[in-house]
Write an enzyme that holds these catalytic residues in place. Structure first.
Site, PDB file in Angstrom:
ATOM      1  N   ARG A   1       0.867  -1.110  -0.129  1.00 15.31           N
ATOM      2  CA  ARG A   1       0.216   0.131  -0.142  1.00 15.31           C
ATOM      3  C   ARG A   1       0.738   1.263  -0.088  1.00 15.31           C
ATOM      4  NH1 ARG A   1      -5.158  -1.212   4.163  1.00 15.31           N
ATOM      5  NH2 ARG A   1      -6.417  -2.409   2.477  1.00 15.31           N
TER       6      ARG A   1
ATOM      7  N   LYS B   1     -20.065 -17.706   1.096  1.00 10.15           N
ATOM      8  CA  LYS B   1     -21.473 -17.460   1.264  1.00 10.15           C
ATOM      9  C   LYS B   1     -22.131 -16.510   0.537  1.00 10.15           C
ATOM     10  CE  LYS B   1     -20.977 -18.399   6.320  1.00 10.15           C
ATOM     11  NZ  LYS B   1     -21.227 -17.740   7.757  1.00 10.15           N
TER      12      LYS B   1
ATOM     13  N   GLY C   1     -10.104  -9.556  -0.923  1.00 11.90           N
ATOM     14  CA  GLY C   1      -8.906 -10.207  -0.211  1.00 11.90           C
ATOM     15  C   GLY C   1      -8.970 -11.505  -0.843  1.00 11.90           C
TER      16      GLY C   1
ATOM     17  N   GLY D   1     -13.321  -3.448   0.906  1.00  9.28           N
ATOM     18  CA  GLY D   1     -14.780  -3.065   0.808  1.00  9.28           C
ATOM     19  C   GLY D   1     -15.186  -2.070  -0.187  1.00  9.28           C
TER      20      GLY D   1
END
Length: 397
Positions: free
Chosen positions: A36, A197, A354, A377
């Site tokens: 980063r 999921k 991720g 996110g």
């Protein structure tokens, strides 16, 4: 695109407040992954080249509005200096007298890092007084933290409304890549969505079936869709309580003309461990005492055929239990095909999330993709069709 870039800004002699994401992993006082930090270098260098004085704003960890010495940004300075190839000055606070004095002392060519913005409660509440205190330090605001753009914080959203604002190079690259993938993509478009999921990706699936031509569903999520069709998935990871939702998504896809691709054959095993005894069976023939851990070779061939007919690929989530061999085979094979088509100029490939980044790095295909987002996110919320406050503020500015 309504937002401005560094190319649109006059920066000579100006103090440029640059929101960056350098929230990096640290062990024993040392940065263990500087990715980063390395990705902000083009923005900082361009500001310096244009005669601006970059002042870096960033958060680190979750101090929850209090000063926590162990969460000081001082720890990243050696890695930041190594990446930039120059010294970096530091202010003990991001607002108030320490910050003002540090900014006032800046000379051309200096880079200043301010202390953790989250040491103040006003950062996460987007408090107008906090925003004004930050704005008082600079002349121009540059947001280079797409990964924090889904947060309406003082340093990510508020500042863009008080100062002339632009996207940094990393933010610009993210937005251009996502615009190419979902905003105005070359068609046909295929999306790969995997992971454990369905419940965590409802908004994503609901948005994609309206935007893409083909939707490949993999991972544990595919088991839920198979079970929703009345197929026995044995002991596989599946959300049986999401069957109605899975059927609704399939019905919606049919109405929008989005073709959903589910596994037609699967790799099953009776133990979730590396190199467990396994076999390939039809998707509707999973033994009652076994679990589905990967898509089979026939399914991979179908995925590769779809890739060959498409112009744009969006990828989020692996096709199987990629962490352990041999259940990484489907992900690796499909990724290799996507990478090859990208190198040939036949496919624009954008990926993020991720597990996705880890899986594509593991496959060796990542470096050939058009763009891989590390934004987590924010990347997911963009794919879900949500407005990101940090981007909306740049547009408004």
């Amino acid at each position: 695109m309504a937002w401005k870039t560094l190319d649109d800004m006059e920066l000579a002699g100006k103090v440029v407040l640059v929101r960056v994401d350098i929230n990096v992993p640290v062990e024993d006082g040392r940065v263990t992954d500087a990715t980063r930090i390395e990705r902000i270098v083009p923005t900082v260098n361009d500001i310096l080249t244009k005669g601006g004085k970059p002042v870096l704003l960033a958060h680190f960890d979750r101090p929850k509005g209090k000063v926590v010495p162990e969460m000081s940004l001082k720890v990243v300075i050696p890695a930041l200096e190594a990446a930039l190839g120059r010294g970096v000055l530091f202010a003990e606070d991001c607002i108030g007298l320490p910050a003002k004095q540090a900014v006032a002392a800046l000379s051309e060519g200096d880079v200043l890092l301010l202390e953790n913005t989250r040491f103040h409660p006003g950062e996460e509440t987007n408090d107008p007084m906090m925003t004004a205190a930050l704005a008082a330090l600079g002349d121009v605001y540059v947001n280079d933290a797409f990964s924090a753009a889904h947060r309406a914080h003082a340093s990510t959203e508020g500042l863009a409304r008080l100062l002339p604002a632009a996207a940094g190079r990393l933010m610009q690259a993210e937005l251009e890549a996502l615009e190419a993938a979902l905003g105005n993509p070359a068609r046909p478009v295929v999306a790969v969505v995997g992971g454990a999921k369905v419940s965590t990706k409802l908004d994503l699936l609901g948005n994609l079936v309206e935007k893409v031509d083909h939707l490949v569903i993999g991972g544990g999520m595919a088991n839920t869709f198979l079970a929703a069709q009345g197929i026995d998935v044995g002991k596989s990871l599946a959300e049986h309580d999401m069957a109605d939702t899975a059927r609704e998504i399939m019905e919606k896809a049919e109405k929008t003309g989005c073709a959903i691709l589910l596994p037609s054959d699967v790799v099953v095993a009776r133990a979730f461990e590396a190199h467990a005894e396994h076999q390939v069976v039809a998707a509707d023939a999973c033994p009652a005492d076994a679990m589905i851990l990967d898509a089979g070779p026939e399914t991979v061939a179908r995925i590769e055929e779809v890739f060959s007919r498409c112009r744009t690929l969006i990828w989020n989530g692996p096709l199987g239990a990629f962490e352990i061999a041999p259940f990484d085979a489907a992900t690796n094979a499909a990724a290799a095909q996507a990478a090859e088509l990208t190198r040939e100029g036949k496919l624009v490939t954008v990926a993020g999330g991720g597990d996705t980044v880890a899986a594509l790095n593991g496959s060796g295909a990542a470096e050939s993709f058009s763009y891989i987002s590390t934004a987590g996110g924010a990347f997911l919320e963009w794919m879900e069709g949500k407005v990101l406050p940090g981007v909306a503020a740049l547009n408004a500015s």
